[in-house]
Design a protein around this motif. Structure first.
Motif, short mmCIF file in Angstrom:
data_model
loop_
_atom_site.label_atom_id
_atom_site.label_comp_id
_atom_site.label_asym_id
_atom_site.label_seq_id
_atom_site.Cartn_x
_atom_site.Cartn_y
_atom_site.Cartn_z
N VAL A 1 0.82 -1.22 0.00
CA VAL A 1 0.00 0.00 0.00
C VAL A 1 0.85 1.26 0.00
N ALA A 2 2.17 1.13 0.23
CA ALA A 2 3.06 2.29 0.19
C ALA A 2 3.51 2.63 -1.22
N ASP A 3 3.08 1.85 -2.21
CA ASP A 3 3.49 2.06 -3.60
C ASP A 3 2.25 2.35 -4.45
N PRO A 4 1.81 3.62 -4.49
CA PRO A 4 0.56 3.93 -5.20
C PRO A 4 0.61 3.63 -6.69
N GLU A 5 1.76 3.78 -7.32
CA GLU A 5 1.85 3.49 -8.74
C GLU A 5 1.62 2.00 -9.01
N ALA A 6 2.23 1.17 -8.20
CA ALA A 6 2.04 -0.28 -8.37
C ALA A 6 0.59 -0.66 -8.07
N LEU A 7 -0.02 -0.01 -7.08
CA LEU A 7 -1.43 -0.28 -6.79
C LEU A 7 -2.31 0.08 -7.97
N ARG A 8 -2.05 1.24 -8.57
CA ARG A 8 -2.87 1.65 -9.73
C ARG A 8 -2.71 0.68 -10.89
N ALA A 9 -1.49 0.22 -11.14
CA ALA A 9 -1.26 -0.73 -12.23
C ALA A 9 -2.00 -2.04 -11.96
N ARG A 10 -1.93 -2.50 -10.72
CA ARG A 10 -2.61 -3.75 -10.38
C ARG A 10 -4.12 -3.59 -10.51
N ALA A 11 -4.64 -2.43 -10.07
CA ALA A 11 -6.08 -2.17 -10.18
C ALA A 11 -6.52 -2.18 -11.64
N ALA A 12 -5.70 -1.61 -12.53
CA ALA A 12 -6.04 -1.60 -13.96
C ALA A 12 -6.09 -3.01 -14.51
N HIS A 13 -5.13 -3.85 -14.11
CA HIS A 13 -5.15 -5.25 -14.56
C HIS A 13 -6.35 -5.99 -13.99
N GLY A 14 -6.75 -5.64 -12.78
CA GLY A 14 -7.92 -6.25 -12.18
C GLY A 14 -9.19 -5.93 -12.95
N ARG A 15 -9.32 -4.68 -13.38
CA ARG A 15 -10.49 -4.29 -14.18
C ARG A 15 -10.50 -5.04 -15.51
N GLU A 16 -9.33 -5.22 -16.10
CA GLU A 16 -9.25 -5.96 -17.36
C GLU A 16 -9.68 -7.41 -17.16
N LEU A 17 -9.25 -8.01 -16.07
CA LEU A 17 -9.63 -9.40 -15.79
C LEU A 17 -11.14 -9.51 -15.60
N ALA A 18 -11.71 -8.59 -14.82
CA ALA A 18 -13.14 -8.64 -14.55
C ALA A 18 -13.95 -8.45 -15.83
N SER A 19 -13.49 -7.55 -16.70
CA SER A 19 -14.25 -7.26 -17.91
C SER A 19 -14.07 -8.33 -18.99
N ALA A 20 -13.13 -9.22 -18.81
CA ALA A 20 -12.92 -10.30 -19.78
C ALA A 20 -13.47 -11.61 -19.23
N ARG A 21 -12.82 -12.19 -18.27
CA ARG A 21 -13.18 -13.52 -17.78
C ARG A 21 -14.53 -13.55 -17.07
N PHE A 22 -14.90 -12.48 -16.37
CA PHE A 22 -16.10 -12.50 -15.54
C PHE A 22 -17.21 -11.60 -16.05
N ALA A 23 -17.09 -11.13 -17.28
CA ALA A 23 -18.15 -10.33 -17.88
C ALA A 23 -19.39 -11.20 -18.10
N PRO A 24 -20.60 -10.65 -17.96
CA PRO A 24 -21.81 -11.46 -18.14
C PRO A 24 -21.84 -12.20 -19.47
N ALA A 25 -21.41 -11.56 -20.55
CA ALA A 25 -21.44 -12.23 -21.86
C ALA A 25 -20.49 -13.42 -21.89
N ALA A 26 -19.31 -13.27 -21.30
CA ALA A 26 -18.35 -14.36 -21.28
C ALA A 26 -18.87 -15.53 -20.44
N VAL A 27 -19.50 -15.22 -19.32
CA VAL A 27 -20.04 -16.27 -18.46
C VAL A 27 -21.21 -16.96 -19.14
N ALA A 28 -22.05 -16.20 -19.86
CA ALA A 28 -23.16 -16.80 -20.61
C ALA A 28 -22.64 -17.76 -21.67
N ASP A 29 -21.56 -17.37 -22.36
CA ASP A 29 -20.97 -18.25 -23.37
C ASP A 29 -20.45 -19.54 -22.72
#
Length: 227
Positions: free
Chosen positions: A182-210
């Protein structure tokens, strides 16, 4: 059998070797990025029922005691599985581990917006909807290795992972690891961006429906072959 993750499918096959499994994860709807300012002391929020052993709340308590510079609010209902463990936890809370009622709607969004990161230290899990919502909203997530495994191989850069042996055997070291994260805000922001990408790909409603459609088609084809 439909399973939420490959981890769950492995567990099923371990006890039912002939079981046919298909992985269909939970879905999370797209969410607006969490707007938050830097907070001091760092806030690690958890939204979960108060199941001490499964959700790793004893781990959180030990980390909180060893790292008083962190603040750890937990929002959730009491669990009925091990009520004595819950009572013991509540009677021995470190000052920086706060237990609150569950939050929903705007109150939940405010809890996420006021956090530095989301924390999930479960010993076992299906797929945590709270983790998925945090990922989708761009909130950095700090999780146990088991939780990370439920998110799939793509989770490597999307979440910060704490080893389970560290969590159980050396909470002071786990606390130091979290403080460094938590002392590294830049690394936190990068990880958060990757987390959003993961959620919008693997766990998106359309992907789960498929994935669900594919599982049903495979099941029907297998049933026809057995006739």
């Amino acid at each position: 059998m439909l399973c939420l993750s490959e981890v769950e499918a492995e567990d099923v096959r371990a006890v039912a070797r002939r079981a046919r499994t298909a992985v269909v994860p939970n879905a999370v709807a797209p969410r607006a990025p969490v707007e938050r300012a830097a907070v001091e002391p760092p806030v690690l929020v958890a939204l979960c029922r108060l199941d001490v052993r499964q959700k790793g709340l004893d781990r959180m308590a030990a980390i909180a005691a060893a790292a008083p510079a962190l603040r750890l609010p937990v929002h959730g209902d009491r669990d009925r599985n091990e009520p004595a463990a819950v009572e013991h936890l509540l009677a021995h809370l470190p000052a920086n581990l706060e237990v609150h009622e569950p939050v929903h709607g705007a109150a939940k969004e405010a809890a996420l917006a006021g956090a530095t990161a989301y924390v999930a230290l479960s010993r076992w899990e299906g797929i945590s909807m709270a983790v998925l919502e945090a990922l989708a909203g761009g909130l950095p997530c700090i999780v146990s290795r088991y939780v990370a495994r439920t998110l799939g191989d793509e989770a490597g850069t999307a979440v910060a992972v704490l080893d389970d042996r560290l969590l159980d055997d050396d909470p002071a070291a786990a606390g130091r690891a979290i403080e460094a994260l938590v002392a590294d805000p830049e690394a936190l922001r990068a990880r958060a961006a990757h987390g959003r990408e993961l959620a919008s790909a693997r766990f998106a409603p359309a992907a789960v429906a498929d994935a669900l459609e594919a599982a049903y088609r495979a099941g029907l084809a297998a049933a026809k072959e057995e006739r």
